[in-house]
Structure formats: C-alpha cells, structure tokens
Scaffold this active site. Structure first.
Site, PDB file in Angstrom:
ATOM      1  N   TRP A 109       0.913  -1.152   0.081  1.00  0.00           N
ATOM      2  CA  TRP A 109       0.092  -0.022   0.037  1.00  0.00           C
ATOM      3  C   TRP A 109       0.861   1.271   0.050  1.00  0.00           C
ATOM      4  O   TRP A 109       1.006   1.744   1.092  1.00  0.00           O
ATOM      5  CB  TRP A 109      -0.797   0.106   1.170  1.00  0.00           C
ATOM      6  CG  TRP A 109      -2.060  -1.211   1.200  1.00  0.00           C
ATOM      7  CD1 TRP A 109      -2.373  -1.673   0.338  1.00  0.00           C
ATOM      8  CD2 TRP A 109      -2.681  -1.623   2.098  1.00  0.00           C
ATOM      9  NE1 TRP A 109      -3.137  -2.760   0.672  1.00  0.00           N
ATOM     10  CE2 TRP A 109      -3.678  -2.513   1.863  1.00  0.00           C
ATOM     11  CE3 TRP A 109      -2.803  -1.167   3.593  1.00  0.00           C
ATOM     12  CZ2 TRP A 109      -4.559  -3.454   2.705  1.00  0.00           C
ATOM     13  CZ3 TRP A 109      -3.587  -1.729   4.498  1.00  0.00           C
ATOM     14  CH2 TRP A 109      -4.772  -2.742   4.099  1.00  0.00           C
ATOM     15  N   ASP A 205      -4.862   3.933  -9.363  1.00  0.00           N
ATOM     16  CA  ASP A 205      -4.416   3.220 -10.503  1.00  0.00           C
ATOM     17  C   ASP A 205      -3.406   4.261 -11.536  1.00  0.00           C
ATOM     18  O   ASP A 205      -4.072   5.157 -11.733  1.00  0.00           O
ATOM     19  CB  ASP A 205      -5.482   2.396 -11.312  1.00  0.00           C
ATOM     20  CG  ASP A 205      -4.705   1.596 -12.149  1.00  0.00           C
ATOM     21  OD1 ASP A 205      -4.302   0.598 -11.578  1.00  0.00           O
ATOM     22  OD2 ASP A 205      -4.389   1.536 -13.224  1.00  0.00           O
ATOM     23  N   ARG A 234      10.924  -8.104  -8.168  1.00  0.00           N
ATOM     24  CA  ARG A 234       9.676  -8.803  -8.295  1.00  0.00           C
ATOM     25  C   ARG A 234       8.458  -7.418  -8.692  1.00  0.00           C
ATOM     26  O   ARG A 234       8.473  -6.775  -7.801  1.00  0.00           O
ATOM     27  CB  ARG A 234       8.907  -9.553  -7.306  1.00  0.00           C
ATOM     28  CG  ARG A 234       7.751 -10.205  -7.406  1.00  0.00           C
ATOM     29  CD  ARG A 234       7.230 -10.939  -6.252  1.00  0.00           C
ATOM     30  NE  ARG A 234       5.868 -11.045  -6.393  1.00  0.00           N
ATOM     31  CZ  ARG A 234       4.662 -10.355  -6.214  1.00  0.00           C
ATOM     32  NH1 ARG A 234       4.917  -9.312  -5.704  1.00  0.00           N
ATOM     33  NH2 ARG A 234       3.420 -11.090  -6.132  1.00  0.00           N
ATOM     34  N   ASP A 236       4.849  -6.597  -8.475  1.00  0.00           N
ATOM     35  CA  ASP A 236       3.573  -6.849  -7.944  1.00  0.00           C
ATOM     36  C   ASP A 236       2.440  -6.666  -9.008  1.00  0.00           C
ATOM     37  O   ASP A 236       2.563  -5.473  -9.702  1.00  0.00           O
ATOM     38  CB  ASP A 236       3.364  -6.382  -6.645  1.00  0.00           C
ATOM     39  CG  ASP A 236       2.085  -6.595  -6.012  1.00  0.00           C
ATOM     40  OD1 ASP A 236       1.904  -7.803  -5.931  1.00  0.00           O
ATOM     41  OD2 ASP A 236       1.198  -5.812  -5.895  1.00  0.00           O
ATOM     42  N   GLU A 260       4.344 -10.544 -11.662  1.00  0.00           N
ATOM     43  CA  GLU A 260       3.295 -11.251 -11.316  1.00  0.00           C
ATOM     44  C   GLU A 260       1.970 -11.243 -12.254  1.00  0.00           C
ATOM     45  O   GLU A 260       1.414 -10.161 -12.368  1.00  0.00           O
ATOM     46  CB  GLU A 260       2.875 -10.814  -9.996  1.00  0.00           C
ATOM     47  CG  GLU A 260       1.547 -11.683  -9.528  1.00  0.00           C
ATOM     48  CD  GLU A 260       0.767 -10.952  -8.341  1.00  0.00           C
ATOM     49  OE1 GLU A 260      -0.226 -11.583  -7.881  1.00  0.00           O
ATOM     50  OE2 GLU A 260       1.124  -9.594  -8.044  1.00  0.00           O
ATOM     51  N   ASP A 326       0.571 -15.356  -1.977  1.00  0.00           N
ATOM     52  CA  ASP A 326      -0.650 -14.967  -2.583  1.00  0.00           C
ATOM     53  C   ASP A 326      -1.618 -16.223  -2.714  1.00  0.00           C
ATOM     54  O   ASP A 326      -2.801 -16.047  -3.081  1.00  0.00           O
ATOM     55  CB  ASP A 326      -0.440 -14.343  -3.749  1.00  0.00           C
ATOM     56  CG  ASP A 326       0.027 -12.761  -3.976  1.00  0.00           C
ATOM     57  OD1 ASP A 326      -0.466 -12.069  -3.005  1.00  0.00           O
ATOM     58  OD2 ASP A 326       0.769 -12.552  -4.688  1.00  0.00           O
ATOM     59  N   ARG A 373       0.696 -16.205   5.816  1.00  0.00           N
ATOM     60  CA  ARG A 373       1.416 -15.068   5.979  1.00  0.00           C
ATOM     61  C   ARG A 373       1.862 -15.079   7.595  1.00  0.00           C
ATOM     62  O   ARG A 373       2.166 -14.119   8.070  1.00  0.00           O
ATOM     63  CB  ARG A 373       1.175 -13.634   5.584  1.00  0.00           C
ATOM     64  CG  ARG A 373       1.043 -13.783   4.277  1.00  0.00           C
ATOM     65  CD  ARG A 373       0.414 -12.459   3.779  1.00  0.00           C
ATOM     66  NE  ARG A 373       0.016 -12.304   2.258  1.00  0.00           N
ATOM     67  CZ  ARG A 373      -0.434 -11.320   1.731  1.00  0.00           C
ATOM     68  NH1 ARG A 373      -0.739 -10.077   2.285  1.00  0.00           N
ATOM     69  NH2 ARG A 373      -0.456 -11.026   0.218  1.00  0.00           N
TER      70      ARG A 373
END
Length: 549
Positions: A109, A205, A234, A236, A260, A326, A373
């Site tokens: 976030w 977005d 990576r 996301d 991803e 995930d 997690r």
C-alpha cells in the site's frame, strides 16, 4: 589545451564509470538462473530482538515486528539451506492506519516512494542488509509496486474521497486513471485501467501510459537499485500495469525482474514473456503441479510441461514455485509430508529460477491470504524440520550440476517416464544429467520397485542423493530399477561426478567438471579467497579509474 584535454578525459571517464557502474549493479536473467531464491515477507520473517515467542495473529493483518536487522541476524538460516538469493518485501513508506482487515505490514500500500517503511528499520539498516547479503556472495531481490498508490477511505466513496496531494511523487490526480471498479478480472483492459482496491483501502491506479509517470517510476527504480545495490525485482500486480510500459520498464532497467501475472493459461504467460518481460512466475506449471500432487493427476503436469516448452521463449527464465504469499500453502491442500517433499523437489529441480517462500521449509499451513503469512519465528527456525534437509540437499545438487555443466540451467527438462502415480524427468546433458522420480502416492505407500527406461549409459553407477543409496544402471538394457517406499521422491546423479557436491559424504568444494573427471580435486578457491561480485566490481572500477585518470 592540456587542461581542456584533461577535463575531457575526466568527463568521459566519469561518464563511462557512471554508466558501467549503474549497469553492473544489477544481475541479468542468465545470472539469476544459477540462483535459488528464498522469499521473505519482512514483517513476518525475523525480529530485531530475536524473539521466537512474540505473538503474531496472521488473521488480524497487523504489523508483527519483523525488521531488516532481524533478517540480517537470520541470514545464516537462509544460507545454510543453500539459498544464494533473498527476496524482501517492498521497502517504501506505506499508508498508515488500520482497516477491518489490517495494516500495511505487507508493503503493498504505497504512500511515498522516496521514504522507507520505518516499521522495517532505518536507511542504515537496509544498507547493512544489502551489504551483508552481498558479502556472502548472495543476490538481493526487492518486491516492487509500480501499478498503484494506496489511500484508506474507510467506506467513503473512492471516486470522491481520495486526497491525491499526500502521494510522493504522484501528488496530483492527473497522474492516475479516472476511478473505476474492476468488474471482470479476465478483462485485461479493466485490470489495467481500473483500481484493484476496495472501499476501505483504495488503490489509485497510476496512469502508466503517460510518459511523465513512466519517467518518475524509472528514475525512482534506478535510484533505489543503485542506492541499495538491488540485483533484481519482483513486480507486483504486473497484470494490472500497462503492457507497453512493462516492456519499456524491463528494457531500460536492464535487470532481472519477474512480473506477477496470476493466470494459469500457458498462452497468456508465454505471450507476456514474448512481448513484455523476460520472466514471470510459472503459474501454469504451479496449478498443474497441484493437480499432480494433491489431486492424483500426473498427466496434467506432463502435458503442461510440453505446452510451456513449445509456447514460451524460455521456460528456464520463468520462476518455479509451489508456494508464495498470494496462494494457499501446500500443507493446506494436504498435510502429507511425502507429497510436500515431492513438491519441493519439483520446485527446485524443474526449469526456471526456483523460489521457496518462507515457512514452506517448516511445512506451514495457511489457506490463503492472510493465513499464509504467519510469522516464521514461531517455528524457532528449526533446521531439523522434515523439509529443511531435503531443500538443503536439492540446492546442493542443483548447484553441483551447474558446476559440472554450465549449460545445465538453460537445458529443458523432459519427461522420461509416466506411470499412474509416478513421473520422471531428466535435465542436463547426457552423462551429467539430474533425474528426478516423483510420486503422488503419499506416506501410506508400501515398498515396491519401479523400472525406469533410458536413464544413463549402461553400467553407470548413480547416487540417489536424498537417501545416499547407490544404484547401477542395467548393463543389458540400460534400465534403472529403483526402490520406492512411502511415496518419497528420488533424485539421481552419476556417482563418478559426486566429488565436490557436499552430499552423501562427498567433500564440498568448488570443483569443475574437468577436475572431477581427472581426479585433480584442488579447489578453485575458498569463499574467503574468492572475490565476491561487489569486490570484483570495485577492483574493476579502480583499474578503470587508473587508466582514465
């Protein structure tokens, strides 16, 4: 004229050094193929105080106290299992506060790209982590968010309640797509233009079609990778990023990055690899692996391997995994430890860059987010857990196979046997190949023998590295008769080439194929004697500076 000439040489040399240094900081796809990655979630991996009893309720979704310093203190745990790359959570400052399902402990976030998440530690802590990882000869991968920012609306309408001025550097509504809700996740236009958040935590977005947004993201990425010596990324939610920008981002950053795209269709993953970025998590193989080892259908996996080989430009550049943050933990599908051993064997020995997600080695359960997690420290970092020695051995044989043949990581695996409950794959050149024989029978399976055709040359002695038993390939028909029991996987390698592997009583040494074949087993150099990538880079630049100046 002499001063002018000298200044030109200085400027030219400085530019050359700057360009080369920036380019050399990160590692390429080819370099990452030789590595195995341990994926951490920073908040849930290790605490600064070293506690293994600190409470962490995964279902609450709150910060639990994991830090970069805690990660430093547990690098031995990672390296002792044979991993030579570490992935950490996104490092940037996230939105503060709490919603009904928790806080931004995961790092997804974003609020301010140019500030760090203080929950994880200070700038010096992150620099220290990077240095410690590189001093060990390991790579550092950073999880990265380039699709969106985050704003807690707490049930207010995201279309009207977001204060865009709080974001850095995207402090204006013009940097974002107009608000809309994704109604069909299989519609890629929706996924790329609309928000992935909800009415508690909106995820505005980013307008990644716009050159200004692209340039800001590229500049931030370059700055961050340079400052913290990041070797790979990576990406996301890559599925939600404008595809054309993914191509530019990948090309201009020039480092290994895996994006991803959570799709099980081979056609989609292979299209992304062909057109937008060189690596993605291999979700088509992941779902087929689950079918093989939790649903009893090995044919699905065999067929999908062939589909990926014929459809993708380079399966060996994709990420091989059987768990991540995930998806459900493997142990949530089945608690059978033999099936879990088959799954990690597949993950570490099949084509691609292998990733093991923290807690997988401890056989953690967790049926999806956020239960997948859990804090790793609750395991006590038990290095005697059933999967730890298996993972350690598999990492050793993968590295050893690469030392015996540098083309190993670029060689495609192919199926040599398929039964009702077993499959066997071979990888590597003839005479130096690794063969894995996998079963979905589970721990209740009773002893039996299985005959593998077309393995190694007739009369070859091979070592099964997980049990350390030696077999000889039949001299008449080149078959290999294997003892099977309890549904356990079998992994074979030529006995004559085991020296230097550190497995089954053989010495651990950095030996070449020629040294092993000739019996000249002088090591190529101990870890202390060899220059790490960072030290070698420093020596190179020192020499270059001497020549230039």
């Amino acid at each position: 004229m002499r001063i002018s000439s000298t200044l030109c040489r200085l400027a030219g040399g400085a530019f050359a050094v700057s360009f080369l240094f920036e380019s050399a900081l990160a590692a390429s796809i080819e370099q990452w193929k030789t590595r195995t990655v341990y994926q951490t979630m920073t908040d849930r991996f290790a605490r600064t105080d070293g506690s293994i009893t600190a409470p962490c309720n995964a279902s609450a979704g709150l910060y639990c106290g994991g830090t970069w310093q805690g990660t430093i203190d547990k690098l031995d745990y990672i390296q002792d299992m044979g991993f030579d790359a570490v992935m950490i959570s996104p490092i940037i400052e996230n939105v503060a506060g709490r919603v009904s399902y928790g806080e931004a402990y995961h790092g997804y976030w974003p609020l301010d790209l140019y500030s760090l998440n203080s929950h994880f530690g200070s700038k010096q802590d992150l620099l220290d982590l990077s240095k410690e990882i590189h001093d060990r000869g390991m790579y550092l991968m950073m999880d990265t968010v380039i699709n969106n920012m985050a704003y807690m609306t707490n049930y207010s309408n995201p279309a009207t309640s977001i204060d865009y001025s709080v974001f850095t550097p995207f402090n204006n509504e013009d940097y974002f797509h107009p608000y809309c809700i994704i109604t069909n996740w299989n519609n890629f236009t929706d996924a790329q233009l609309c928000q992935t958040g909800d009415n508690q935590t909106a995820l505005p977005d980013l307008y990644t079609e716009h050159a200004d947004v692209q340039d800001l993201l590229l500049n931030w990425t370059r700055d961050t990778m340079s400052e913290y010596s990041i070797d790979g990324l990576r990406i996301d939610a890559a599925k939600s990023v404008t595809p054309a920008f993914l191509r530019r981002y990948s090309d201009e950053i020039g480092a290994f990055m895996t994006g991803e795209v959570m799709q099980q269709e081979a056609s989609i993953i292979c299209d992304y690899q062909t057109n937008y970025m060189g690596s993605l998590p291999n979700y088509p193989i992941y779902y087929s692996m689950l079918a093989a080892f939790t649903q009893g259908n090995v044919s699905v996996l065999v067929d999908q391997v062939q589909t990926m080989k014929t459809s993708c430009p380079d399966v060996n550049a994709l990420v091989s995994f059987s768990e991540n943050h995930d998806v459900e933990r493997f142990a949530s599908f089945t608690d059978d430890i033999s099936l879990a051993k088959n799954a990690v064997t597949w993950t570490l020995l099949f084509d691609g860059v292998p990733f093991i997600y923290q807690g997988q080695e401890q056989h953690f359960k967790g049926s999806g987010t956020p239960l997948n997690r859990a804090a790793l420290w609750t395991s006590g970092y038990d290095n005697s857990s059933a999967l730890v020695p298996v993972i350690t051995t598999l990492n050793k044989i993968r590295k050893h196979a690469y030392r015996m043949d540098s083309s190993y990581v670029d060689t495609a695996s192919y199926n040599i046997y398929e039964g009702s409950s077993e499959i066997a794959f071979t990888k590597g050149v003839e005479g130096r190949q690794v063969i894995m024989l996998l079963s979905n029978q589970g721990t209740s399976s009773t002893p039996y023998t299985l005959t593998l055709p077309a393995t190694y040359n007739a009369g070859t002695n091979v070592t099964e590295v997980l049990s350390c038993k030696t077999y000889m390939v039949n001299e008449w028909d080149a078959t290999l008769v294997v003892d099977m029991d309890s549904g356990l996987p079998r992994v074979f390698f030529p006995t004559a080439l085991m020296s230097g592997s550190g497995i089954c009583g053989y010495s651990a040494a950095n030996l070449s194929y020629t040294q092993v074949k000739t019996g000249v087993t002088t090591s190529l150099g101990t870890k202390a004697q060899q220059l790490t990538g960072q030290a070698a880079l420093g020596a190179f630049f020192l020499a270059l500076m001497t020549l230039v100046f």
